[in-house]
Design a protein around this motif. Structure first.
Motif, mmCIF file in Angstrom:
data_model
loop_
_atom_site.group_PDB
_atom_site.id
_atom_site.type_symbol
_atom_site.label_atom_id
_atom_site.label_comp_id
_atom_site.label_asym_id
_atom_site.label_seq_id
_atom_site.Cartn_x
_atom_site.Cartn_y
_atom_site.Cartn_z
ATOM 1 N N TYR A 108 11.654 -37.189 -0.499
ATOM 2 C CA TYR A 108 10.213 -37.258 -0.737
ATOM 3 C C TYR A 108 9.697 -35.863 -1.063
ATOM 4 O O TYR A 108 10.431 -34.884 -0.995
ATOM 5 C CB TYR A 108 9.468 -37.870 0.452
ATOM 6 C CG TYR A 108 9.612 -37.135 1.768
ATOM 7 C CD1 TYR A 108 8.701 -36.147 2.151
ATOM 8 C CD2 TYR A 108 10.643 -37.448 2.650
ATOM 9 C CE1 TYR A 108 8.820 -35.485 3.358
ATOM 10 C CE2 TYR A 108 10.768 -36.797 3.872
ATOM 11 C CZ TYR A 108 9.863 -35.823 4.222
ATOM 12 O OH TYR A 108 9.974 -35.175 5.417
ATOM 13 N N ASP A 138 6.960 -45.284 -9.657
ATOM 14 C CA ASP A 138 6.170 -45.999 -8.659
ATOM 15 C C ASP A 138 6.189 -45.210 -7.356
ATOM 16 O O ASP A 138 7.256 -44.951 -6.784
ATOM 17 C CB ASP A 138 6.727 -47.404 -8.435
ATOM 18 C CG ASP A 138 6.694 -48.236 -9.708
ATOM 19 O OD1 ASP A 138 5.675 -48.165 -10.420
ATOM 20 O OD2 ASP A 138 7.675 -48.946 -9.986
ATOM 21 N N LEU A 139 4.987 -44.844 -6.892
ATOM 22 C CA LEU A 139 4.885 -43.943 -5.746
ATOM 23 C C LEU A 139 4.128 -44.559 -4.573
ATOM 24 O O LEU A 139 3.210 -45.351 -4.757
ATOM 25 C CB LEU A 139 4.159 -42.656 -6.156
ATOM 26 C CG LEU A 139 4.774 -41.848 -7.288
ATOM 27 C CD1 LEU A 139 3.876 -40.672 -7.631
ATOM 28 C CD2 LEU A 139 6.169 -41.375 -6.914
ATOM 29 N N ILE A 140 4.515 -44.100 -3.393
ATOM 30 C CA ILE A 140 3.809 -44.381 -2.153
ATOM 31 C C ILE A 140 3.322 -43.028 -1.635
ATOM 32 O O ILE A 140 4.071 -42.044 -1.668
ATOM 33 C CB ILE A 140 4.740 -45.028 -1.107
ATOM 34 C CG1 ILE A 140 5.365 -46.310 -1.635
ATOM 35 C CG2 ILE A 140 4.012 -45.244 0.214
ATOM 36 C CD1 ILE A 140 4.404 -47.444 -1.864
ATOM 37 N N PRO A 153 9.174 -42.154 -3.125
ATOM 38 C CA PRO A 153 9.528 -43.139 -4.149
ATOM 39 C C PRO A 153 9.366 -44.543 -3.563
ATOM 40 O O PRO A 153 9.821 -44.806 -2.446
ATOM 41 C CB PRO A 153 10.991 -42.827 -4.457
ATOM 42 C CG PRO A 153 11.507 -42.109 -3.255
ATOM 43 C CD PRO A 153 10.333 -41.433 -2.612
ATOM 44 N N LYS A 154 8.738 -45.418 -4.278
ATOM 45 C CA LYS A 154 8.505 -46.771 -3.773
ATOM 46 C C LYS A 154 9.831 -47.488 -3.505
ATOM 47 O O LYS A 154 9.964 -48.222 -2.524
ATOM 48 C CB LYS A 154 7.662 -47.565 -4.768
ATOM 49 C CG LYS A 154 7.292 -48.939 -4.272
ATOM 50 C CD LYS A 154 6.399 -49.660 -5.249
ATOM 51 C CE LYS A 154 6.064 -51.051 -4.727
ATOM 52 N NZ LYS A 154 5.248 -51.803 -5.679
ATOM 53 N N PHE A 157 11.194 -46.172 -0.070
ATOM 54 C CA PHE A 157 10.247 -45.882 1.007
ATOM 55 C C PHE A 157 10.567 -46.645 2.289
ATOM 56 O O PHE A 157 10.524 -46.095 3.385
ATOM 57 C CB PHE A 157 8.817 -46.188 0.564
ATOM 58 C CG PHE A 157 7.804 -45.990 1.658
ATOM 59 C CD1 PHE A 157 7.463 -44.721 2.080
ATOM 60 C CD2 PHE A 157 7.217 -47.078 2.286
ATOM 61 C CE1 PHE A 157 6.545 -44.519 3.102
ATOM 62 C CE2 PHE A 157 6.300 -46.895 3.303
ATOM 63 C CZ PHE A 157 5.959 -45.618 3.712
ATOM 64 N N GLU A 183 -0.222 -47.236 -2.069
ATOM 65 C CA GLU A 183 0.512 -47.274 -3.325
ATOM 66 C C GLU A 183 -0.414 -46.657 -4.365
ATOM 67 O O GLU A 183 -1.631 -46.861 -4.321
ATOM 68 C CB GLU A 183 0.854 -48.715 -3.692
ATOM 69 C CG GLU A 183 1.730 -48.818 -4.918
ATOM 70 C CD GLU A 183 2.186 -50.236 -5.196
ATOM 71 O OE1 GLU A 183 2.671 -50.460 -6.318
ATOM 72 O OE2 GLU A 183 2.051 -51.119 -4.326
ATOM 73 N N ARG A 185 -1.462 -46.842 -8.032
ATOM 74 C CA ARG A 185 -1.373 -47.691 -9.221
ATOM 75 C C ARG A 185 -2.372 -47.212 -10.266
ATOM 76 O O ARG A 185 -3.577 -47.288 -10.048
ATOM 77 C CB ARG A 185 -1.693 -49.145 -8.885
ATOM 78 C CG ARG A 185 -0.687 -49.815 -7.996
ATOM 79 C CD ARG A 185 -1.014 -51.288 -7.834
ATOM 80 N NE ARG A 185 -0.422 -51.793 -6.613
ATOM 81 C CZ ARG A 185 -0.850 -52.861 -5.961
ATOM 82 N NH1 ARG A 185 -1.884 -53.543 -6.408
ATOM 83 N NH2 ARG A 185 -0.251 -53.251 -4.859
ATOM 84 N N ILE A 192 -1.518 -50.196 1.606
ATOM 85 C CA ILE A 192 -0.482 -51.226 1.760
ATOM 86 C C ILE A 192 0.007 -51.345 3.191
ATOM 87 O O ILE A 192 0.905 -52.115 3.479
ATOM 88 C CB ILE A 192 0.718 -50.966 0.812
ATOM 89 C CG1 ILE A 192 1.331 -49.600 1.092
ATOM 90 C CG2 ILE A 192 0.297 -51.111 -0.645
ATOM 91 C CD1 ILE A 192 2.660 -49.380 0.391
#
Length: 196
Positions: A108, A138-140, A153-154, A157, A183, A185, A192
């Motif tokens: 991360y 795609d990220l968290i 990284p989603k 995660f 998240e 977007r 989430i």
């Protein structure tokens, strides 16, 4: 009498110096609901986190008040027009630090600084693009306080055990933000879940 003249002269001179004015650049802070800000906008699915319009005044964050909104021409549209560019300007001053496992694989990223606007950098239109090559598209994100953002990284995660880290960062600051996880977007935060 001489003291009175000097005092009056000093007060007159102070009155001529303009008070430090807030800039016209609006920022959207990511802040906890428990602060009870007068102006705050919801984040989709978030229970304890809101977006707060604010400006910097003498280096200090000044959230929008009802009185200021009523007494000026500031509107939600004006704030929303200004905020992405201001988030980009904050992001431009920051450099991610990557945390790797023992095999040197990036787990991360941490984005941090002493700037009280640091957390707002996640709202910069180019934020996700900075991490596309290292963490994927795609990220968290976790934002435990104003000064630190964790970017994950989603895809991996769920396998990371970082709940304690986020909780510790949240509890060990004078400016906590949230234990919620988001998240990212298309430049928008969507809650989430929570780290604890």
């Amino acid at each position: 009498m001489r003291k009175l003249k000097c005092t009056l002269l000093g007060l007159f001179a102070a009155a001529l110096v303009p008070a430090a004015a807030a800039d016209d650049v609006w920022h959207l802070l990511i802040e906890p609901t428990f602060m009870g800000y007068e102006a705050a906008w919801p984040i989709p699915n978030a229970k304890t986190t809101v977006l707060v319009p604010a400006r910097l005044v003498d280096g200090e964050v000044q959230p929008l008040t009802r009185k200021e909104a009523a007494d000026s021409d500031v509107t939600r549209n004006k704030i929303l027009a200004s905020a992405p560019a201001s988030a980009s300007a904050v992001l431009a001053t920051l450099k991610p630090r990557y945390v790797r496992d023992r095999n040197k694989v990036i787990q991360y990223a941490v984005v941090e600084s002493d700037n009280p606007l640091t957390a707002s950098a996640v709202l910069a239109p180019e934020f996700a693009g900075i991490f596309a090559e290292t963490l994927g598209p795609d990220l968290i994100v976790a934002i435990p306080n104003r000064f630190r953002i964790f970017v994950f990284p989603k895809a991996t995660f769920a396998g990371l055990n970082i709940s304690d880290l986020i909780f510790t960062e949240y509890k060990s600051t004078a400016w906590p933000v949230t234990r919620e996880i988001f998240e990212l977007r298309r430049g928008k935060l969507i809650a989430i879940g929570s780290s604890q």
